[in-house]
Design a protein around this motif. Structure first.
Motif, PDB file in Angstrom:
ATOM      1  N   LEU A  89       0.976  -1.161  -0.094  1.00  0.00           N
ATOM      2  CA  LEU A  89       0.048   0.007  -0.069  1.00  0.00           C
ATOM      3  C   LEU A  89       0.809   1.310   0.090  1.00  0.00           C
ATOM      4  O   LEU A  89       0.326   2.408  -0.072  1.00  0.00           O
TER       5      LEU A  89
ATOM      6  N   THR B 113      -1.200   1.847  -5.398  1.00  0.00           N
ATOM      7  CA  THR B 113      -2.554   2.191  -5.139  1.00  0.00           C
ATOM      8  C   THR B 113      -3.512   2.463  -6.097  1.00  0.00           C
ATOM      9  O   THR B 113      -4.669   2.341  -5.818  1.00  0.00           O
TER      10      THR B 113
ATOM     11  N   ARG C 297      -4.005   9.191  -4.243  1.00  0.00           N
ATOM     12  CA  ARG C 297      -4.409   7.956  -3.338  1.00  0.00           C
ATOM     13  C   ARG C 297      -2.808   7.532  -2.508  1.00  0.00           C
ATOM     14  O   ARG C 297      -2.916   7.022  -1.263  1.00  0.00           O
TER      15      ARG C 297
ATOM     16  N   VAL D  92      -2.436   7.478   1.543  1.00  0.00           N
ATOM     17  CA  VAL D  92      -2.399   6.268   2.329  1.00  0.00           C
ATOM     18  C   VAL D  92      -1.083   6.498   3.157  1.00  0.00           C
ATOM     19  O   VAL D  92      -0.833   6.147   4.426  1.00  0.00           O
TER      20      VAL D  92
ATOM     21  N   PRO E 177      -8.097   2.170  -2.093  1.00  0.00           N
ATOM     22  CA  PRO E 177      -7.301   2.704  -0.877  1.00  0.00           C
ATOM     23  C   PRO E 177      -7.610   4.194  -0.758  1.00  0.00           C
ATOM     24  O   PRO E 177      -7.400   4.974  -1.783  1.00  0.00           O
TER      25      PRO E 177
ATOM     26  N   LEU F 237      -8.618   0.845   3.522  1.00  0.00           N
ATOM     27  CA  LEU F 237      -7.351   0.562   3.016  1.00  0.00           C
ATOM     28  C   LEU F 237      -7.630  -0.388   1.646  1.00  0.00           C
ATOM     29  O   LEU F 237      -6.869  -0.305   0.723  1.00  0.00           O
ATOM     30  N   ARG F 238      -8.086  -1.739   2.139  1.00  0.00           N
ATOM     31  CA  ARG F 238      -8.031  -2.464   1.095  1.00  0.00           C
ATOM     32  C   ARG F 238      -8.984  -3.915   1.679  1.00  0.00           C
ATOM     33  O   ARG F 238      -9.364  -3.874   2.618  1.00  0.00           O
TER      34      ARG F 238
END
Length: 584
Positions: free
Chosen positions: A165, A170, A353, A357, A482, A497-498
């Motif tokens: 990430l 992302t 993104r 993150v 994300p 996030l995922r």
């Protein structure tokens, strides 16, 4: 006459639970605990403006069918016999400084999760069997695959490496459906340890679940369980084999767009035939971790938190004949809160993104020294709303002079990472979880929406009620990426996030109870978020994902709003910070 009354009540519950397992039975209240710290109470911090109820996070059962409730606000476990609910519960207190959010019971061991696994046993000695202390024992439970799988059932897992990430990928996240589901190891009470493999269909509406005994993990299955839902399957977790050989599987139905998410426990015969389902009443229930448990007798229990206490429900059973589609008849969710008008809002810096993150992980991964000034004096200020709850976040408690990880939760606070770090270094108290008190001027950190606002690069603090004005709904959850978010207006917000290989949602949040008291990563079953009113949303500056700073189109008072938004966070008037709506 009292023993006769207790026996009569116990018999009534036995028959009621048996009825709840059969055709079309309604849910029944097995036992209710009021809010408090007595033997027949649990710790509940009531909701206030823009905060959900904070109460017991988990429930499980033991080999005898007793129910265990994680009463983390009171730092203890409450257990009782559901067949004799009028009897006095048993209380077991945690060792000092342990702040778990999940629990599993295996024989004499009580295993709890606080980001890692701890094995507890009752202290020996003493004649009081209704109140005992717990002590940590030296075992290797973390190496037991069945223990790890038991905690993973409801998302208590190590989220794993953040590298994928944080390495620039992302913008093209691997879809969850392309990742293999992990093999499950379940220490069942009716068939010993079994190994479970879930094979989902390409349309994600059906799956085949293969169950094998551990001794024959690569041989022929002892049962193949078929499952098909109306929309798409989310998480699928094998829960139990009861003493009659029936098998129980937790699963989710996730709508493709705009529908109603639901969760259920499917029951199968010893030969693998689907017998029916227990629909879990997730609507209007505050977020909890382990909200469902199956006993050795085949009773399915649900943890329902309400204002003033919690209820343990015996969930009713609905037959499903043959290979029919499992159709969860979920009640309608309440309408979203009104969205206030906002004008032009500009990101502090060009937004991608990747940057979102990276900012989120910086809040979660920062290491800092708990100085005497950041820690504060003892005894600390007691919060309004519940006796014993203090201002200081739990993860800092007892850590003066030590390094800790993560920015603290702070009620009504907001700001950039640099600002918060600078304030801690200059003697400001770290964190404040007194969500029923007015925000304080001598504390620093972030609440839930302040954290998401900072991750999105906003120079102002948008509350959960205001977030819909700068976002657009993500109607198909498989499109989540994300940097998107799950927002429940008036309650809580989490940064997405995922998806995990088990099709659960990995999030980053700032929470007084779920983290506890800091910014952290967590994993939740997706339906448990959607059915409880969390709305998937996308910040409008991220819609095009073009890597350039984006502006939200103005609505009203655009010029005044733009001037206000352009002010650096560090220079925001203190009175403005303190007057913002309060957040969890």
């Amino acid at each position: 006459m009292r023993p006769l009354k207790i026996c009569a009540l116990a018999l009534w519950f036995v028959f009621a639970l048996a009825a709840a397992r059969e055709a079309g039975a309604a849910d029944i209240v097995v036992k209710r605990f009021d809010s408090g710290d007595g033997n027949n109470a649990v710790g509940v911090v009531e909701a206030s403006e823009d905060t959900e109820i904070d109460g017991p996070q988990a429930m499980t059962t033991d080999d005898n069918g007793d129910v265990y409730l994680l009463d983390q606000v009171n730092a203890r476990i409450v257990s009782f016999d559901p067949k004799s609910p009028a009897a006095e519960p048993r209380i077991q207190s945690f060792p000092d400084q342990l702040q778990p959010t999940d629990l599993v019971v295996r024989k004499a061991d009580i295993l709890v999760w606080d980001g890692s696994i701890h094995t507890l046993q009752a202290r020996t000695g003493g004649d009081n069997t209704s109140y005992r202390g717990l002590e940590e024992v030296n075992t290797r439970a973390a190496d037991d695959r069945a223990v790890v799988s038991a905690f993973a059932q409801m998302g208590s897992v190590d989220p794993g490496s953040s590298a994928d990430l944080l390495d620039g990928r992302t913008r093209a996240v691997t879809p969850a459906r392309s990742l293999p589901r992990p093999r499950q190891y379940v220490a069942s009470r009716g068939a010993g340890t079994v190994v479970v493999d879930v094979n989902a269909g390409t349309d994600r509406s059906r799956a085949q679940i293969e169950v094998r005994r551990q001794a024959d993990a690569d041989g022929a299955p002892m049962a193949r369980l078929g499952m098909r839902v109306r929309d798409r399957l989310g998480a699928i977790e094998f829960l139990e084999v009861d003493r009659n050989g029936r098998m129980y599987v937790f699963a989710e139905n996730i709508p493709a767009s705009g529908g109603k998410a639901g969760a259920f426990v499917a029951r199968y015969s010893p030969t693998g035939a689907l017998e029916g389902v227990y629909e879990l009443p997730l609507i209007n229930v505050p977020l909890s971790r382990r909200f469902v448990a199956v006993s050795v007798n085949g009773d399915v229990y649900f943890l329902r938190t309400q204002s003033g206490g919690v209820e343990i429900l015996g969930v009713g059973f609905r037959p499903v004949e043959g290979d029919k589609v499992i159709d969860i008849r979920t009640a309608a969710a309440p309408p979203p809160a009104p969205v206030p008008a906002h004008g032009l809002i500009t990101a502090v810096r060009p937004l991608t993104r990747q940057r979102v993150v990276e900012t989120a992980f910086a809040f979660e991964q920062i290491q800092w020294l708990v100085s005497p000034s950041a820690y504060g004096s003892d005894p600390d200020t007691v919060c309004t709303g519940f006796n014993g709850r203090i201002r200081r976040p739990a993860y800092i408690q007892g850590k003066m002079g030590q390094q800790v990880r993560g920015i603290p939760y702070c009620w009504g606070c907001h700001g950039s990472l640099d600002l918060i770090r600078n304030r801690i270094e200059h003697g400001v108290l770290a964190g404040n979880i007194c969500t029923h008190n007015d925000p304080r001027s001598d504390t620093t950190g972030v609440d839930c929406s302040a954290f998401v606002s900072a991750a999105w690069g906003l120079s102002t603090h948008f509350t959960t009620v205001a977030i819909p004005s700068i976002t657009q709904p993500v109607t198909d959850t498989s499109d989540l990426r994300p940097g998107d978010a799950f927002n429940k207006p008036g309650s809580h917000v989490m940064l997405f996030l995922r998806f995990t290989p088990s099709h659960m949602a990995e999030v980053m949040e700032s929470s007084p109870g779920g983290c506890p008291g800091r910014v952290c990563r967590n994993v939740y079953p997706l339906a448990s978020l959607l059915a409880r009113g969390y709305q998937p949303v996308r910040f409008r500056a991220l819609v095009n994902d073009n890597g350039e700073g984006a502006e939200i189109p103005p609505t009203e008072n655009a010029e005044a709003k733009a001037q206000k938004a352009a002010q650096p966070v560090a220079k925001a008037p203190r009175r403005e910070r303190l007057s913002r709506p309060r957040e969890q």
